[in-house]
Design a protein around this motif. Sequence first.
Motif, short mmCIF file in Angstrom:
data_model
loop_
_atom_site.label_atom_id
_atom_site.label_comp_id
_atom_site.label_asym_id
_atom_site.label_seq_id
_atom_site.Cartn_x
_atom_site.Cartn_y
_atom_site.Cartn_z
N ALA A 193 0.83 -1.20 0.00
CA ALA A 193 0.00 0.00 0.00
C ALA A 193 0.87 1.26 0.00
CB ALA A 193 -0.94 0.01 1.21
N VAL A 194 2.10 1.13 0.50
CA VAL A 194 3.01 2.27 0.54
C VAL A 194 3.65 2.48 -0.82
CG1 VAL A 194 5.13 3.17 1.60
CG2 VAL A 194 3.45 1.94 3.00
N ARG A 195 4.10 1.37 -1.44
CA ARG A 195 4.70 1.47 -2.77
C ARG A 195 4.83 0.09 -3.39
NH1 ARG A 195 10.04 0.10 -3.19
NH2 ARG A 195 11.19 -0.14 -1.26
N PRO A 196 4.84 0.03 -4.73
CA PRO A 196 5.04 -1.26 -5.40
C PRO A 196 6.41 -1.85 -5.03
CG PRO A 196 4.25 0.38 -6.95
CD PRO A 196 4.60 1.11 -5.68
N ALA A 197 6.49 -3.18 -5.05
CA ALA A 197 7.74 -3.84 -4.70
C ALA A 197 7.78 -5.23 -5.31
CB ALA A 197 7.89 -3.93 -3.18
N TYR A 198 8.98 -5.78 -5.40
CA TYR A 198 9.13 -7.16 -5.85
C TYR A 198 9.45 -8.03 -4.64
CZ TYR A 198 14.11 -5.82 -6.09
OH TYR A 198 15.36 -5.35 -5.80
N GLY A 199 9.40 -9.34 -4.84
CA GLY A 199 9.48 -10.28 -3.73
C GLY A 199 10.65 -10.09 -2.80
N TYR A 200 11.85 -9.96 -3.35
CA TYR A 200 13.02 -9.81 -2.49
C TYR A 200 12.95 -8.52 -1.68
CZ TYR A 200 17.73 -9.45 -0.73
OH TYR A 200 18.80 -9.32 0.11
N GLU A 201 12.45 -7.43 -2.29
CA GLU A 201 12.30 -6.16 -1.56
C GLU A 201 11.36 -6.32 -0.37
OE1 GLU A 201 12.44 -2.18 -4.16
OE2 GLU A 201 10.95 -3.62 -4.87
N ILE A 202 10.27 -7.04 -0.59
CA ILE A 202 9.30 -7.26 0.48
C ILE A 202 9.94 -8.06 1.61
CG2 ILE A 202 7.11 -8.39 1.07
CD1 ILE A 202 6.25 -7.70 -1.88
N THR A 203 10.66 -9.13 1.24
CA THR A 203 11.34 -9.94 2.24
C THR A 203 12.34 -9.10 3.03
OG1 THR A 203 11.11 -11.89 0.82
CG2 THR A 203 12.71 -12.03 2.60
N ALA A 204 13.13 -8.30 2.33
CA ALA A 204 14.12 -7.44 3.00
C ALA A 204 13.43 -6.45 3.93
CB ALA A 204 14.96 -6.71 1.96
N HIS A 205 12.33 -5.87 3.49
CA HIS A 205 11.58 -4.91 4.30
C HIS A 205 11.08 -5.59 5.59
CE1 HIS A 205 9.28 -1.21 4.85
NE2 HIS A 205 8.26 -1.97 5.24
N LEU A 206 10.56 -6.80 5.45
CA LEU A 206 10.09 -7.54 6.63
C LEU A 206 11.24 -7.80 7.59
CD1 LEU A 206 7.74 -10.06 4.82
CD2 LEU A 206 7.02 -8.34 6.50
#
Length: 113
Positions: free
Chosen positions: A22-35
Amino acid sequence: MGNQMTEMLKGTLEGIVLAILAVRPAYGYEITAHLRERGFSDIVEGTVYALLVRIEQRGFVDVEKVPSEKGPPRKVYSLNARGHEQLAEFWSTWTFLAERIEQLQGTQDESEK
């Protein structure tokens, strides 16, 4: 991470990922890193990728293939209108449950005095 934490996370990870998107588009690795940056250090990429497949199949995200400097194109996920509705429902449910759990904890704390 303990078994109880793992089980609770399974039930909430979809909402957490939707909130990230909801904050910004991302790809799988970015999401994992963010988590991982947010303290979810035991999250593995495979879990996130499986979840992304499910939310794509359920129609909560739009997917765009973007060229990558290294390897094949990346699938970038962005939350669509249906995804925003699902996220709103997640937050509503989360608020309801959190309030009830806090009430139960308060009752337990009182009985221990």
